[in-house]
Design an enzyme around this catalytic site. Structure first.
Site, PDB file in Angstrom:
ATOM      1  N   LEU A  52       1.076  -0.864  -0.212  1.00  0.00           N
ATOM      2  CA  LEU A  52       0.053  -0.271  -0.228  1.00  0.00           C
ATOM      3  C   LEU A  52       0.740   1.064   0.117  1.00  0.00           C
ATOM      4  O   LEU A  52       0.470   2.596  -0.283  1.00  0.00           O
ATOM      5  CB  LEU A  52      -1.388   0.431   0.895  1.00  0.00           C
ATOM      6  CG  LEU A  52      -1.877  -0.979   1.079  1.00  0.00           C
ATOM      7  CD1 LEU A  52      -2.959  -0.907   1.993  1.00  0.00           C
ATOM      8  CD2 LEU A  52      -3.198  -1.026  -0.291  1.00  0.00           C
ATOM      9  N   HIS A  59       9.865 -13.958   0.948  1.00  0.00           N
ATOM     10  CA  HIS A  59      10.127 -13.722  -0.476  1.00  0.00           C
ATOM     11  C   HIS A  59      10.448 -14.953  -1.260  1.00  0.00           C
ATOM     12  O   HIS A  59      11.596 -14.628  -0.465  1.00  0.00           O
ATOM     13  CB  HIS A  59      10.299 -12.434  -0.269  1.00  0.00           C
ATOM     14  CG  HIS A  59      10.368 -11.962  -1.597  1.00  0.00           C
ATOM     15  ND1 HIS A  59      10.112 -11.427  -2.723  1.00  0.00           N
ATOM     16  CD2 HIS A  59      11.973 -12.630  -2.726  1.00  0.00           C
ATOM     17  CE1 HIS A  59      10.764 -11.205  -3.684  1.00  0.00           C
ATOM     18  NE2 HIS A  59      11.582 -11.780  -3.986  1.00  0.00           N
ATOM     19  N   ASP A  68       0.463  -9.058  -4.503  1.00  0.00           N
ATOM     20  CA  ASP A  68       1.456  -8.330  -4.645  1.00  0.00           C
ATOM     21  C   ASP A  68       0.988  -7.424  -5.380  1.00  0.00           C
ATOM     22  O   ASP A  68       1.785  -6.996  -6.391  1.00  0.00           O
ATOM     23  CB  ASP A  68       1.826  -9.587  -5.007  1.00  0.00           C
ATOM     24  CG  ASP A  68       3.635  -8.910  -4.695  1.00  0.00           C
ATOM     25  OD1 ASP A  68       3.901  -8.071  -4.242  1.00  0.00           O
ATOM     26  OD2 ASP A  68       5.244  -9.286  -5.938  1.00  0.00           O
TER      27      ASP A  68
END
Length: 348
Positions: free
Chosen positions: A17, A137, A248
């Site tokens: 965001l 990740h 994502d």
């Protein structure tokens, strides 16, 4: 063939965001489609403390339109020196929903990430004990490993040993891109799950080079060969509870994407749900759409499913070239599903 589907309101288990003015530009696009979202902590500086997470959550809620029911779920950014007690406090107080592992320098704003997984074993032991999920990740940063092989190498070199050391740790391998990741997650126990993005279901690596260099399709992990895209589509639409929605979505200004050293990330939030629906429709698997979007994620995180429903209709609509000055995924393309009673382009 159904022209309308009703699903429990979905959640997005992986969003960026951003902060400041960019946060104000993008948050409503996620909030209009998803009731909850796991918010990535890779700000500058990263979100490493309970206080920082609380402050960021406050900024997100202040930027979100008041008429939208949206709950940001905050995450902690793991570093080599983060204290286990900080994570436990944040998790028990309901501030941290999970912790994010970025291998140092693997992606955007990851320079402060973990350099040695063994060094954070005490942190992972604490997380396993309290039931706090680890979000990964999953790419190695070894420059000798081809960028298209870094996910598979991470699984073999790091993820499997990590899970052997911490068998009770709940792990989400985020934004998977390879057949190897699909096979690994599918064969694992209930403590491992994976998110899949809409763009990795739609594009393969050719998209980045179709007629020139297409920076809008550059993301990390990068899109892979067509065989991997097909494996992802089979996994997402299979009904397997190990796989769930995580967009994502990663907005960047055009000047940051279109430069000599462009940023990785695809802004897909405005039409992500419609994008996923198109894949499930194409694969003849709309009966599994609700599980992927709305049920599998909450079950893994041990949260209740949302209580209200939304409806999507089969309706062709053109995705605009720009949304709030940002290039959305599918820009200039026609999508065949739309959220009922929603305009083709959300005006914020």
């Amino acid at each position: 063939m159904s022209d309308q589907i009703s699903i429990i309101a979905p959640d997005d288990w992986h969003v960026h965001l951003r902060d400041g003015e960019m946060l104000n530009q993008v948050v409503a696009h996620t909030a209009r489609r998803f009731q909850r979202a796991i918010v990535m902590p890779n700000l500058r500086p990263p979100v490493t403390t309970v206080a920082a997470a609380q402050a960021y959550r406050d900024r997100i809620q202040a930027a979100c339109p008041a008429d939208l029911e949206f709950t940001p779920l905050m995450t902690a950014y793991l570093t080599d020196s983060i204290a286990p007690a900080e994570l436990e406090t944040g998790f028990r107080e309901g501030v941290f929903a999970a912790a994010k592992l970025y291998p140092a320098n693997a992606t955007t704003n990851s320079a402060a990430g973990v350099t040695d997984l063994l060094q954070i074993d005490p942190v992972l032991e604490t997380m396993a004990r309290i039931g706090m999920p680890l979000l990964i990740h999953g790419e190695v940063t070894d420059p000798e490993i081809d960028i298209f092989d870094r996910e598979a190498a991470f699984i073999e070199r790091h993820l499997e040993p990590l899970r052997e050391r911490h068998p009770e740790l709940k792990v989400v391998l985020e934004h998977i891109t390879t057949e190897q990741a699909v096979q690994y997650v599918s064969s694992a126990d209930r403590h491992l799950a994976a998110t899949i993005t809409p763009h990795h279901l739609h594009i393969n690596r050719n998209a980045m080079f179709a007629g020139g260099l297409r920076s809008d399709f550059y993301c990390l992990p990068v899109a892979k060969r067509e065989c991997h895209r097909q494996a992802l589509r089979r996994a997402a639409t299979s009904g397997d509870p190990s796989f769930f929605l995580g967009t994502d979505t990663a907005p960047h200004e055009r000047s940051s994407k279109e430069s000599a050293c462009g940023c990785a990330g695809i802004f897909n939030a405005p039409f992500a749900l419609e994008s996923y629906a198109q894949v499930f429709d194409q694969e003849g698997a709309l009966e599994h759409f609700e599980a992927f979007t709305s049920l599998n994620g909450p079950a893994f995180y041990k949260l209740p499913a949302n209580t209200h429903r939304i409806t999507l209709q089969r309706r062709d609509h053109l995705v605009p070239e720009l949304v709030n000055g940002l290039v959305p995924f599918h820009a200039g393309e026609i999508l065949s599903w739309a959220v009922a009673n929603a305009p083709d382009q959300v005006q914020l």
